[in-house]
Design a protein around this motif. Structure first.
Motif, PDB file in Angstrom:
ATOM      1  N   THR A  98       0.839  -1.201   0.000  1.00  0.00           N
ATOM      2  CA  THR A  98       0.000   0.000   0.000  1.00  0.00           C
ATOM      3  C   THR A  98       0.875   1.252   0.000  1.00  0.00           C
ATOM      4  OG1 THR A  98      -1.652  -1.214   1.245  1.00  0.00           O
ATOM      5  CG2 THR A  98      -1.904   1.162   1.167  1.00  0.00           C
ATOM      6  N   ALA A  99       1.880   1.290   0.873  1.00  0.00           N
ATOM      7  CA  ALA A  99       2.726   2.486   0.977  1.00  0.00           C
ATOM      8  C   ALA A  99       3.383   2.782  -0.368  1.00  0.00           C
ATOM      9  CB  ALA A  99       3.768   2.282   2.065  1.00  0.00           C
ATOM     10  N   LEU A 100       4.059   1.774  -0.930  1.00  0.00           N
ATOM     11  CA  LEU A 100       4.796   1.992  -2.180  1.00  0.00           C
ATOM     12  C   LEU A 100       3.852   2.304  -3.331  1.00  0.00           C
ATOM     13  CD1 LEU A 100       7.493  -0.797  -2.051  1.00  0.00           C
ATOM     14  CD2 LEU A 100       7.873   1.673  -2.079  1.00  0.00           C
ATOM     15  N   TYR A 101       2.799   1.523  -3.415  1.00  0.00           N
ATOM     16  CA  TYR A 101       1.862   1.649  -4.526  1.00  0.00           C
ATOM     17  C   TYR A 101       1.196   3.022  -4.517  1.00  0.00           C
ATOM     18  CZ  TYR A 101      -2.746   1.073  -6.662  1.00  0.00           C
ATOM     19  OH  TYR A 101      -3.899   1.254  -7.366  1.00  0.00           O
ATOM     20  N   VAL A 102       0.747   3.464  -3.347  1.00  0.00           N
ATOM     21  CA  VAL A 102       0.055   4.760  -3.280  1.00  0.00           C
ATOM     22  C   VAL A 102       1.023   5.883  -3.619  1.00  0.00           C
ATOM     23  CG1 VAL A 102      -1.134   6.389  -1.760  1.00  0.00           C
ATOM     24  CG2 VAL A 102      -1.708   3.958  -1.673  1.00  0.00           C
ATOM     25  N   THR A 105       2.248   5.648  -7.379  1.00  0.00           N
ATOM     26  CA  THR A 105       1.170   5.935  -8.336  1.00  0.00           C
ATOM     27  C   THR A 105       0.814   7.424  -8.304  1.00  0.00           C
ATOM     28  OG1 THR A 105       0.332   3.723  -7.930  1.00  0.00           O
ATOM     29  CG2 THR A 105      -1.097   5.204  -9.145  1.00  0.00           C
ATOM     30  N   LEU A 106       0.742   8.003  -7.106  1.00  0.00           N
ATOM     31  CA  LEU A 106       0.454   9.442  -7.023  1.00  0.00           C
ATOM     32  C   LEU A 106       1.558  10.231  -7.735  1.00  0.00           C
ATOM     33  CD1 LEU A 106      -0.818   9.974  -3.342  1.00  0.00           C
ATOM     34  CD2 LEU A 106      -2.158  10.060  -5.443  1.00  0.00           C
ATOM     35  N   ALA A 107       2.814   9.846  -7.513  1.00  0.00           N
ATOM     36  CA  ALA A 107       3.926  10.585  -8.115  1.00  0.00           C
ATOM     37  C   ALA A 107       3.894  10.473  -9.638  1.00  0.00           C
ATOM     38  CB  ALA A 107       5.255  10.063  -7.561  1.00  0.00           C
ATOM     39  N   VAL A 108       3.738   9.236 -10.146  1.00  0.00           N
ATOM     40  CA  VAL A 108       3.720   9.058 -11.610  1.00  0.00           C
ATOM     41  C   VAL A 108       2.489   9.730 -12.210  1.00  0.00           C
ATOM     42  CG1 VAL A 108       3.637   7.357 -13.481  1.00  0.00           C
ATOM     43  CG2 VAL A 108       5.050   6.915 -11.471  1.00  0.00           C
ATOM     44  N   VAL A 183       3.979  -4.308  -7.159  1.00  0.00           N
ATOM     45  CA  VAL A 183       3.805  -2.847  -7.168  1.00  0.00           C
ATOM     46  C   VAL A 183       3.989  -2.300  -8.593  1.00  0.00           C
ATOM     47  CG1 VAL A 183       4.748  -0.643  -6.351  1.00  0.00           C
ATOM     48  CG2 VAL A 183       4.447  -2.524  -4.744  1.00  0.00           C
ATOM     49  N   VAL A 184       4.998  -2.792  -9.307  1.00  0.00           N
ATOM     50  CA  VAL A 184       5.259  -2.302 -10.668  1.00  0.00           C
ATOM     51  C   VAL A 184       4.005  -2.449 -11.534  1.00  0.00           C
ATOM     52  CG1 VAL A 184       6.560  -2.720 -12.803  1.00  0.00           C
ATOM     53  CG2 VAL A 184       7.737  -2.779 -10.595  1.00  0.00           C
ATOM     54  N   ALA A 185       3.410  -3.650 -11.510  1.00  0.00           N
ATOM     55  CA  ALA A 185       2.233  -3.897 -12.355  1.00  0.00           C
ATOM     56  C   ALA A 185       1.046  -3.059 -11.894  1.00  0.00           C
ATOM     57  CB  ALA A 185       1.880  -5.385 -12.322  1.00  0.00           C
ATOM     58  N   ALA A 186       0.897  -2.905 -10.576  1.00  0.00           N
ATOM     59  CA  ALA A 186      -0.245  -2.143 -10.052  1.00  0.00           C
ATOM     60  C   ALA A 186      -0.123  -0.665 -10.419  1.00  0.00           C
ATOM     61  CB  ALA A 186      -0.340  -2.321  -8.530  1.00  0.00           C
ATOM     62  N   VAL A 187       1.093  -0.134 -10.353  1.00  0.00           N
ATOM     63  CA  VAL A 187       1.307   1.271 -10.734  1.00  0.00           C
ATOM     64  C   VAL A 187       0.976   1.452 -12.216  1.00  0.00           C
ATOM     65  CG1 VAL A 187       3.042   3.075 -11.072  1.00  0.00           C
ATOM     66  CG2 VAL A 187       3.011   1.759  -8.946  1.00  0.00           C
ATOM     67  N   TRP A 188       1.458   0.526 -13.025  1.00  0.00           N
ATOM     68  CA  TRP A 188       1.189   0.588 -14.471  1.00  0.00           C
ATOM     69  C   TRP A 188      -0.317   0.628 -14.728  1.00  0.00           C
ATOM     70  CZ3 TRP A 188      -1.219  -3.000 -17.833  1.00  0.00           C
ATOM     71  CH2 TRP A 188      -1.026  -2.754 -19.205  1.00  0.00           C
ATOM     72  N   GLN A 189      -1.072  -0.153 -13.944  1.00  0.00           N
ATOM     73  CA  GLN A 189      -2.511  -0.244 -14.183  1.00  0.00           C
ATOM     74  C   GLN A 189      -3.251   1.033 -13.793  1.00  0.00           C
ATOM     75  OE1 GLN A 189      -5.731  -1.370 -12.805  1.00  0.00           O
ATOM     76  NE2 GLN A 189      -6.381  -2.574 -14.580  1.00  0.00           N
ATOM     77  N   ALA A 247      -5.818  -0.888  -2.968  1.00  0.00           N
ATOM     78  CA  ALA A 247      -4.739  -1.740  -2.444  1.00  0.00           C
ATOM     79  C   ALA A 247      -5.299  -2.788  -1.494  1.00  0.00           C
ATOM     80  CB  ALA A 247      -3.683  -0.887  -1.739  1.00  0.00           C
ATOM     81  N   LEU A 248      -6.277  -2.370  -0.659  1.00  0.00           N
ATOM     82  CA  LEU A 248      -6.832  -3.294   0.333  1.00  0.00           C
ATOM     83  C   LEU A 248      -7.483  -4.499  -0.319  1.00  0.00           C
ATOM     84  CD1 LEU A 248      -8.474  -0.919   2.957  1.00  0.00           C
ATOM     85  CD2 LEU A 248      -6.514  -2.418   3.277  1.00  0.00           C
ATOM     86  N   LYS A 249      -8.062  -4.300  -1.514  1.00  0.00           N
ATOM     87  CA  LYS A 249      -8.758  -5.439  -2.114  1.00  0.00           C
ATOM     88  C   LYS A 249      -7.974  -6.082  -3.256  1.00  0.00           C
ATOM     89  CE  LYS A 249     -11.669  -2.312  -4.721  1.00  0.00           C
ATOM     90  NZ  LYS A 249     -12.963  -1.659  -4.807  1.00  0.00           N
ATOM     91  N   THR A 250      -6.719  -5.678  -3.446  1.00  0.00           N
ATOM     92  CA  THR A 250      -5.915  -6.273  -4.515  1.00  0.00           C
ATOM     93  C   THR A 250      -5.847  -7.786  -4.340  1.00  0.00           C
ATOM     94  OG1 THR A 250      -4.607  -4.299  -4.786  1.00  0.00           O
ATOM     95  CG2 THR A 250      -3.637  -6.331  -5.600  1.00  0.00           C
ATOM     96  N   PHE A 251      -6.241  -8.491  -5.351  1.00  0.00           N
ATOM     97  CA  PHE A 251      -6.351  -9.942  -5.272  1.00  0.00           C
ATOM     98  C   PHE A 251      -5.950 -10.560  -6.604  1.00  0.00           C
ATOM     99  CE2 PHE A 251      -9.233 -13.609  -6.084  1.00  0.00           C
ATOM    100  CZ  PHE A 251      -8.749 -14.463  -5.116  1.00  0.00           C
TER     101      PHE A 251
END
Lengths: 315, 295
Positions: A98-102, A105-108, A183-189, A247-251
């Motif tokens: 969650t920390a990294l992804y948020v 993603t906000l930065a990109v 995280v890489v794939a989630a940010v891309w999405q 992030a909480l429901k990433t499955f």
């Protein structure tokens, strides 16, 4: 399912009475058709959302394993869950993810929005390119990134065959780093989605403020940092809350990319719930995990929803 | 707002070197976003021997549609070797009715909540809209038990019901935000003329609703098509959705990995939403911003 930012358009001021009509008839009678019309949906939501959440909470306090068992056992399922290494790994992964992804993603997303806001040529096709991942399922996303990040087939193999023998990019196969690959794939999405929110906010910034800063001699970077970005804080809050909820429901992403592996090194609370419910016949613990996710979501989302409604009332 | 007050005008990079840098960074970002799609398309068109010797990133030497053909109608998922095609059909049969139903109900709810501000309307709206943030894990076990009690476990009807209900918070929010902007005087005048609740809805509201109906349809269709958690929990075998079948295809292939087959299958599963996105993408974007017409 998908997500949508919560935007509550302000209602017209009720005192004008324009929103209500049919005065003169009896109170209940004039509202009866509206009540009747909304009641099937309301009933469905009360049962499927609130009723089911309470039901899950009850299961989490019961002795249910493979079959429902209504005997209450207090917090024993929660205690057992926190004693499981699988849950500890999942919870730890959730915090890191969650920390990294948020943040990333906000930065990109902000970077893309600012770049697109420079009156660039080809803004429309570029927006299309940045946003299409949000339309593609997380299973498809996961499959694409699974093979791209796999050292034997993807980027690492490509760089090595191009002559860079020592190139290593093997996050996805190592327990300590596998969560970064997710995280890489989630940010891309999701970065394109966030950039849409930011771009709309950037275009709504009060021009007078920016003008004043420029007249004071602030350069573009200074102006962005100390005038424009603070002015779009509401967009940060909306995007941030949505990303945390996501992030909480990433499955799906974990299922498709790693199947929680290596071992269960990339497990998340959502995969824990699924495993316990459908693979290991531990309904009580599955429910305990699900309620934990719900409580986290409520802590983040409820203040935000109140804030959105206040904002809409104030307008 | 006068042109000289446009904020992006005032901070937009102007120097040629800065502009060049801008386009370089945008180009690199664009490549990062396009690369996975490009790799998928290229890999799906290459023969497997070539991929095995050269990795999945590279320019194809030979082009073939074999992997697409196999993914569509021959590949084995568990013991059934009919490709993705039957599951693709399942997804259509589930997504279309669930999309239309949840959109229609969302329109009725939005209309009732904005044009008949009956006592409790605001509280009902909050109750419904909070559902947008529900982590679906929190309802998974009761939903499974309810579906089997209703005899809808592992059935297409079960998923239609589930997707319709959990779509309502979103569709209600879309239509509610749209109808708030429709002048209530129109509705009031029709009411004075003796038109009832449903006549006003069908003769006045429905005809002006097509933009938000598009938003709702695109959002719901995309979301349902892509949904995985409920799909994998409530369907197996012949009733799987295409997203679930795709995951099974990729994860249960025995023997040597068929990368080209995986990629072709992924593209087939993604094709309907990509087409929707390319042709009516602006409605998709509006759905992401809660149906905002400005967004």
């Amino acid at each position: 399912m998908s997500q949508s930012s919560l935007r509550v358009e302000p209602a017209p001021h009720p005192r004008g009475g324009a929103g209500r009509f049919g005065r003169g008839r009896s109170g209940l009678g004039r509202h009866a058709p509206a009540w009747l019309a909304i009641s099937p949906s309301l009933l469905a939501i009360l049962i499927f959302v609130y009723g089911f959440a309470l039901w899950t909470a009850y299961v989490s306090l019961s002795a249910s394993r493979m079959v429902p068992d209504f005997a209450l056992v207090g917090l024993r399922n929660y205690e057992r869950m926190w004693g499981q290494d699988r849950w500890l790994v999942a919870a730890g992964n959730l915090v890191t993810f969650t920390a990294l992804y948020v943040v990333v993603t906000l930065a990109v997303g902000l970077l893309i929005a600012i770049l697109l806001d420079q009156k660039v040529r080809g803004e429309t096709p570029l927006r299309t390119i940045f946003l299409y991942p949000a339309a593609v399922s997380l299973i498809v996303t996961g499959i694409a990134w699974k093979w791209l990040l796999n050292p034997g087939t993807g980027v690492e193999a490509f760089m090595r065959s191009a002559g860079w023998e020592g190139f290593a990019f093997d996050w996805i196969i190592r327990s300590e780093t596998v969560i970064y690959a997710i995280v890489v794939a989630a940010v891309w999405q999701q970065a394109g989605f966030v950039s849409v929110l930011f771009l709309a906010a950037l275009r709504g910034v009060d021009g007078e403020m920016v003008k004043a800063a420029r007249l004071d001699g602030a350069g573009p970077i200074r102006t962005y940092w100390s005038v424009i970005i603070p002015a779009i804080r509401p967009a940060f809050i909306s995007a941030g809350v949505l990303l945390v909820a996501f992030a909480l429901k990433t499955f799906d992403l974990v299922v498709a990319m790693t199947a929680q592996g290596p071992g269960y090194a990339s497990a998340l609370p959502s995969t824990f719930v699924y495993d316990m419910a459908f693979q290991r016949n531990q309904l009580g613990m599955a429910a305990a995990g699900a309620i934990s996710i719900l409580v986290f979501a409520a802590i983040i989302v409820l203040p935000y929803v109140v804030w959105e409604f206040r904002k809409s009332d104030a307008r | 707002m006068p042109a000289d007050l446009n904020p992006s005008e005032m901070v937009a990079a102007r120097r040629p070197a800065t502009r060049a840098m801008l386009y370089v960074v945008l180009g690199i970002l664009g490549l990062f976003f396009l690369a996975p799609l490009a790799v998928m398309v290229l890999t799906s068109l290459r023969p497997i021997e070539e991929i095995r010797s050269a990795g999945i990133i590279g320019i194809p030497q030979t082009l073939t549609l074999d992997a697409w053909r196999a993914a569509w109608s021959q590949a084995c998922i568990a013991a059934v070797c009919e490709g993705l095609q039957p599951y693709f059909r399942n997804s259509l049969v589930i997504a279309i009715p669930a999309t239309l139903l949840s959109t229609l109900l969302g329109a009725i709810n939005g209309y009732a909540l904005t044009k008949f501000r009956f006592p409790g309307a605001d509280a009902i709206m909050v109750l419904i809209i909070l559902g947008c943030f529900l982590p679906l894990q929190a309802v998974l076990i009761p939903a499974a038990q309810t579906l089997s009690a209703l005899g809808l476990a592992n059935s297409i009807y079960g998923l239609i019901l589930i997707y319709t209900v959990y779509g309502l918070p979103f569709t209600t929010l879309f239509f509610r935000n749209y109808y708030v902007g429709v002048p209530s005087e129109i509705v009031r005048a029709a009411h004075m003329d003796g038109a009832g609740f449903w006549r006003i809805f069908f003769q006045i509201m429905v005809p002006i609703s097509w933009p938000i109906a598009m938003v709702s349809v695109v959002f719901q269709f995309t979301g349902i098509w892509n949904e995985f958690l409920f799909g994998v929990s409530f369907t197996t075998g012949a009733s799987q959705t295409v997203t679930v079948a795709l995951n099974n295809l990729v994860n249960t292939t025995f023997g040597v990995k068929q990368y080209n087959l995986d990629m072709a299958a992924s593209l087939i599963a993604a094709l309907p939403v990509l087409i929707v996105y390319l042709f009516v993408g602006r409605f998709f974007v509006r759905g992401l911003t809660a149906g905002s017409i400005k967004g």
